[in-house]
Design an enzyme around this catalytic site. Structure first.
Site, PDB file in Angstrom:
ATOM      1  N   GLU A   5      44.551  37.711  39.643  1.00 44.39           N
ATOM      2  CA  GLU A   5      43.168  38.131  39.399  1.00 44.39           C
ATOM      3  C   GLU A   5      42.584  37.427  38.175  1.00 44.39           C
ATOM      4  O   GLU A   5      42.985  37.692  37.041  1.00 44.39           O
ATOM      5  CB  GLU A   5      43.091  39.653  39.204  1.00 44.39           C
ATOM      6  CG  GLU A   5      43.578  40.458  40.390  1.00 44.39           C
ATOM      7  CD  GLU A   5      42.688  40.318  41.605  1.00 44.39           C
ATOM      8  OE1 GLU A   5      41.482  40.031  41.451  1.00 44.39           O
ATOM      9  OE2 GLU A   5      43.199  40.506  42.722  1.00 44.39           O
ATOM     10  N   GLU A  51      39.915  47.450  35.425  1.00 49.10           N
ATOM     11  CA  GLU A  51      40.088  46.236  36.238  1.00 49.10           C
ATOM     12  C   GLU A  51      41.349  46.328  37.088  1.00 49.10           C
ATOM     13  O   GLU A  51      41.366  45.871  38.244  1.00 49.10           O
ATOM     14  CB  GLU A  51      40.152  45.000  35.339  1.00 49.10           C
ATOM     15  CG  GLU A  51      40.198  43.701  36.103  1.00 49.10           C
ATOM     16  CD  GLU A  51      38.932  43.418  36.888  1.00 49.10           C
ATOM     17  OE1 GLU A  51      39.049  43.129  38.094  1.00 49.10           O
ATOM     18  OE2 GLU A  51      37.834  43.479  36.297  1.00 49.10           O
ATOM     19  N   GLU A  92      40.738  46.739  45.749  1.00 48.03           N
ATOM     20  CA  GLU A  92      40.434  45.543  46.538  1.00 48.03           C
ATOM     21  C   GLU A  92      41.634  45.101  47.375  1.00 48.03           C
ATOM     22  O   GLU A  92      41.475  44.734  48.545  1.00 48.03           O
ATOM     23  CB  GLU A  92      39.983  44.409  45.625  1.00 48.03           C
ATOM     24  CG  GLU A  92      38.595  44.618  45.061  1.00 48.03           C
ATOM     25  CD  GLU A  92      38.111  43.448  44.234  1.00 48.03           C
ATOM     26  OE1 GLU A  92      38.888  42.508  43.978  1.00 48.03           O
ATOM     27  OE2 GLU A  92      36.931  43.471  43.849  1.00 48.03           O
TER      28      GLU A  92
END
Length: 123
Positions: free
Chosen positions: A30, A71, A78
């Site tokens: 990420e 995050e 996700e």
């Protein structure tokens, strides 16, 4: 669940290992998480230096650490949505947008916290 029969300190060690695997995975995969970690490197010492009281330091540090924490949750959501299916779906898009909005809110909290503490010192 893996290692359901593990108890005591071994369970803590397994949990720690899984947490480190999650951090490593998120860092490797990420870009946003990597950027936030790289920003933390100079900002953490700066927060300790700029905070005059322990409470100020805690607010400055806490507001910084909330951003990568959210995050991580965003990345988990996700990944889970993508695992279910890569085709476009309204609910998948909504889940990802809401998780992204949570990251935005955590960044806004950080900026506002820093501003409320630091701006009065320079005015």
């Amino acid at each position: 669940m893996a290692n359901q029969n593990v108890k005591g300190w071994r369970r803590v060690l397994y949990a720690f290992r899984y947490s480190m695997q999650g951090l490593k995975s998120c860092f490797e995969l990420e870009e946003a998480f990597r950027q936030e970690v790289f920003l933390l490197i100079p900002l953490i010492p700066l927060a300790l230096w700029l905070g005059d009281t322990p409470v100020e330091r805690a607010i400055l540090l806490g507001s910084l650490l909330i951003v990568p924490m959210v995050e991580l949750l965003n990345s988990a959501i996700e990944a889970n949505v993508d695992r279910v299916g890569l085709e476009r779906h309204e609910l998948s898009g909504r889940a990802k947008d809401i998780a992204s909005a949570a990251v935005f809110v955590s960044i806004a909290l950080c900026v506002v916290s820093w501003a409320l503490i630091l701006v009065p010192k320079w005015w």
